[in-house]
Design a protein around this motif. Structure first.
Motif, PDB file in Angstrom:
ATOM      1  N   ARG A 293      27.781  27.822   0.532  1.00 38.33           N
ATOM      2  CA  ARG A 293      26.121  27.920   0.808  1.00 38.33           C
ATOM      3  C   ARG A 293      25.445  26.983   0.078  1.00 38.33           C
ATOM      4  NH1 ARG A 293      25.140  34.511   0.836  1.00 38.33           N
ATOM      5  NH2 ARG A 293      23.064  33.630   0.712  1.00 38.33           N
TER       6      ARG A 293
ATOM      7  N   ASP B  49      23.284  28.815  -3.877  1.00 38.50           N
ATOM      8  CA  ASP B  49      23.211  27.435  -3.765  1.00 38.50           C
ATOM      9  C   ASP B  49      24.609  26.913  -4.536  1.00 38.50           C
ATOM     10  OD1 ASP B  49      22.967  24.873  -3.644  1.00 38.50           O
ATOM     11  OD2 ASP B  49      21.028  24.699  -4.668  1.00 38.50           O
TER      12      ASP B  49
ATOM     13  N   ASP C 164      21.378  27.845   0.051  1.00 39.46           N
ATOM     14  CA  ASP C 164      20.122  28.561   0.495  1.00 39.46           C
ATOM     15  C   ASP C 164      19.484  29.141  -0.766  1.00 39.46           C
ATOM     16  OD1 ASP C 164      21.339  30.943   0.114  1.00 39.46           O
ATOM     17  OD2 ASP C 164      22.590  30.701   1.780  1.00 39.46           O
ATOM     18  N   ASP C 165      18.396  29.697  -0.309  1.00 44.63           N
ATOM     19  CA  ASP C 165      17.586  30.522  -1.404  1.00 44.63           C
ATOM     20  C   ASP C 165      18.323  31.469  -2.216  1.00 44.63           C
ATOM     21  OD1 ASP C 165      17.349  32.001   0.724  1.00 44.63           O
ATOM     22  OD2 ASP C 165      15.289  32.671   0.597  1.00 44.63           O
ATOM     23  N   ARG C 166      19.448  31.994  -1.696  1.00 50.99           N
ATOM     24  CA  ARG C 166      20.227  33.109  -2.419  1.00 50.99           C
ATOM     25  C   ARG C 166      21.474  32.650  -3.231  1.00 50.99           C
ATOM     26  NH1 ARG C 166      20.482  38.710  -0.167  1.00 50.99           N
ATOM     27  NH2 ARG C 166      18.905  39.121  -1.383  1.00 50.99           N
TER      28      ARG C 166
END
Length: 180
Positions: free
Chosen positions: A17, A23, A19-21
């Motif tokens: 991943r 990385d 993303d904003d949650r």
């Protein structure tokens, strides 16, 4: 097929991943900067966050296209990326694939690779009906040979030649696991 998550208790297999949650890009860069990874995984050079992001995006596309099912191997409590395991060269019709794994230095010498690969094999043989999975490793990579043995891969008489990340040519040992 959409990515599948696998909870192993001590490890969690999930999609890579960025993303904003979660990385994973910094850990991917760190993992591929490691001298052992550079030596034994010569096909990839990931030196920055942009290249890591492209790598993660490629893995997502390969999963959706049924070309490669690849999981981030993560700590289930912190989410820390400990490596990647996958089934590549997928032939769902023919029931074959090749195993792939690399381990971040933070995940080494604690059974991470063998546990993750065993889970990927259970998924391959059970959920998607694979009949045969190959495992290839450089002859000098003792850690990779131990992982293959722990996961039940048997030696074949097939040997290939390939360049390591340091440019030296070395034999590649080919092993096989079949659905029992």
């Amino acid at each position: 097929m959409e990515p599948v998550e696998i909870n192993l208790g001590l490890l969690y297999l999930r999609a890579l991943r960025a993303d904003d949650r979660i990385d994973d890009r910094p850990a991917v860069v760190e993992g591929f900067a490691d001298p052992d990874t550079r030596r034994w995984v010569p096909n990839y050079r990931i030196d920055d966050l942009a290249t890591a992001g492209a790598y993660i995006a490629r893995r997502a596309g390969e999963w959706v296209s049924d070309l490669r099912y690849s999981w981030a191997v993560a700590d289930p409590f912190t989410g820390e990326l400990l490596g990647e395991v996958g089934l590549k060269e997928l032939d769902l019709t023919g029931g074959t694939a090749e195993a792939a794994i690399w381990t971040h230095p933070a995940g080494r010498r604690r059974g991470t690779a063998s546990r993750a690969l065993a889970a990927a094999l259970r998924f391959g043989f059970g959920a998607i009906g694979l009949e045969r999975v190959l495992y290839k490793h450089f002859a000098g990579n003792a850690a990779s040979a131990r992982v293959a043995e722990k996961c039940g891969f048997q030696l074949t008489d097939q040997v290939e030649q390939a360049a390591r990340g340091d440019g030296a040519e070395e034999q590649v040992i080919v092993r096989i696991a079949t659905r029992s």
